[in-house]
Design a protein around this motif. Structure first.
Motif, PDB file in Angstrom:
ATOM      1  N   GLY A 185       0.846  -1.184   0.000  1.00 37.32           N
ATOM      2  CA  GLY A 185       0.000   0.000   0.000  1.00 37.32           C
ATOM      3  C   GLY A 185       0.876   1.227   0.000  1.00 37.32           C
ATOM      4  O   GLY A 185       2.105   1.137   0.088  1.00 37.32           O
ATOM      5  N   GLN A 214       2.837   0.214   5.478  1.00 44.96           N
ATOM      6  CA  GLN A 214       2.217  -0.832   4.646  1.00 44.96           C
ATOM      7  C   GLN A 214       3.309  -1.539   3.845  1.00 44.96           C
ATOM      8  O   GLN A 214       3.422  -1.406   2.637  1.00 44.96           O
ATOM      9  CB  GLN A 214       1.139  -0.227   3.758  1.00 44.96           C
ATOM     10  N   TYR A 227       1.803  -3.078   9.905  1.00 50.16           N
ATOM     11  CA  TYR A 227       0.535  -2.396   9.670  1.00 50.16           C
ATOM     12  C   TYR A 227       0.533  -1.135  10.514  1.00 50.16           C
ATOM     13  O   TYR A 227       1.363  -0.976  11.425  1.00 50.16           O
ATOM     14  CB  TYR A 227      -0.660  -3.301  10.012  1.00 50.16           C
ATOM     15  N   ASP A 286      -5.435  -2.525   6.725  1.00 45.32           N
ATOM     16  CA  ASP A 286      -4.056  -2.852   6.355  1.00 45.32           C
ATOM     17  C   ASP A 286      -3.852  -4.358   6.290  1.00 45.32           C
ATOM     18  O   ASP A 286      -3.224  -4.872   5.356  1.00 45.32           O
ATOM     19  CB  ASP A 286      -3.079  -2.244   7.359  1.00 45.32           C
ATOM     20  N   ALA A 337      -2.724  -6.443   3.024  1.00 44.78           N
ATOM     21  CA  ALA A 337      -1.541  -7.304   2.969  1.00 44.78           C
ATOM     22  C   ALA A 337      -1.916  -8.681   2.443  1.00 44.78           C
ATOM     23  O   ALA A 337      -1.215  -9.251   1.589  1.00 44.78           O
ATOM     24  CB  ALA A 337      -0.905  -7.417   4.350  1.00 44.78           C
TER      25      ALA A 337
END
Length: 274
Positions: free
Chosen positions: A41, A46, A95, A109, A113
């Motif tokens: 992310g 992230q 996270y 998060d 993932a």
């Protein structure tokens, strides 16, 4: 009961277990093909680490604990040294953390993932039908919620260690100082109210030396899963407290490691994998 969710840093074995995991995690730096700080992310936390084990292999995706406000993936790399020789990839993400992030945001998060792993399975050498979810403490809550929100064909098994599955008792406990939960959010983030698909095999474990609150959470969640129709393996690892039991995820011959191995073999048998 008040205080039964406290996890003081001076608990017996806490510092020693953390030091052992950090030391063993540093040894993974030279593992072939390891990929560190891969973005799943756009935000700084992230990021995940991938330790591949070949082509078309199973994988463990592990969410670490830390009461949603502490911890780094760098200290949970160590199981890769045990799993890679067994032909199993190891993946551990960071996270966002509370209180800067809300618990729903942290769960976003965790889901991102997982979604990244499924979308990038082939490039990581992973069989997308053999992605096993696991986590400890706060990470067990995240893993359980991801499993409940995910298409059943994308999760091979779920292994939960010392987890928190009903968050309503935390409303009057110290952790709510950084979680800022209300009754509605606590319910929405509680795995006991959001169970995985009935066909998903689940292992629920905790340490035999943990507080009664954590042991009760595991027992009651295992009961809820059985009532839901899930194949459930529930046990307490003798003599282990909340920190010591984490070392078992990367230590062959321990109860948690053996449970992870059983889930891998069950999945291989279902899929007729060699």
């Amino acid at each position: 009961m008040p205080g039964d969710y406290d996890l003081p840093a001076d608990m017996p074995g806490f510092a020693e277990a953390q030091a052992e995991m950090s030391m063993r995690s540093r040894e993974t730096a030279t593992l072939p093909g390891a990929r560190f700080d891969v973005a799943y992310g756009p935000r700084p936390r992230q990021r995940l680490d991938v330790f591949p084990a070949g082509t078309g292999t199973p994988a463990h995706l592990f969410f670490r604990g830390g009461y949603w406000r502490l911890g780094e993936k760098e200290d949970r790399r160590f199981p890769a040294t045990a799993w890679i020789p067994r032909g199993v990839a190891w993946i551990v993400p960071n996270y966002r953390l509370a209180p800067e992030a809300s618990l729903p945001g942290i769960l976003e998060d965790a889901q991102a993932a997982f979604d990244w792993v499924i979308s990038n399975a082939e490039t990581c050498g992973i069989d997308r039908k053999q992605v096993h979810l696991s986590g400890n403490s706060a990470g067990a809550q995240l893993a359980a919620m991801v499993a409940a929100r995910t298409a059943p064909e994308n999760v091979a098994s779920l292994t939960l260690i010392s987890g928190l599955y009903d968050l309503q008792p935390l409303l009057e406990e110290e952790p709510n100082g950084w979680l800022n939960l209300d009754v509605e959010t606590a319910c929405a983030m509680s795995p006991v109210h959001h169970l995985p698909p009935p066909e998903l095999p689940v292992t629920v474990s905790c340490g035999g030396a943990e507080t009664e609150a954590f042991r009760l959470q595991s027992r009651e969640f295992a009961e809820a899963l059985r009532a839901n129709g899930n194949p459930v393996d529930h046990f307490e690892s003798p003599g282990q407290n909340h920190m010591e039991i984490i070392t078992e995820i990367g230590t062959p011959g321990t109860p948690v490691f053996a449970a992870l191995e059983r889930r891998l073999e069950e999945c291989r048998s279902r899929l007729d994998c060699p």
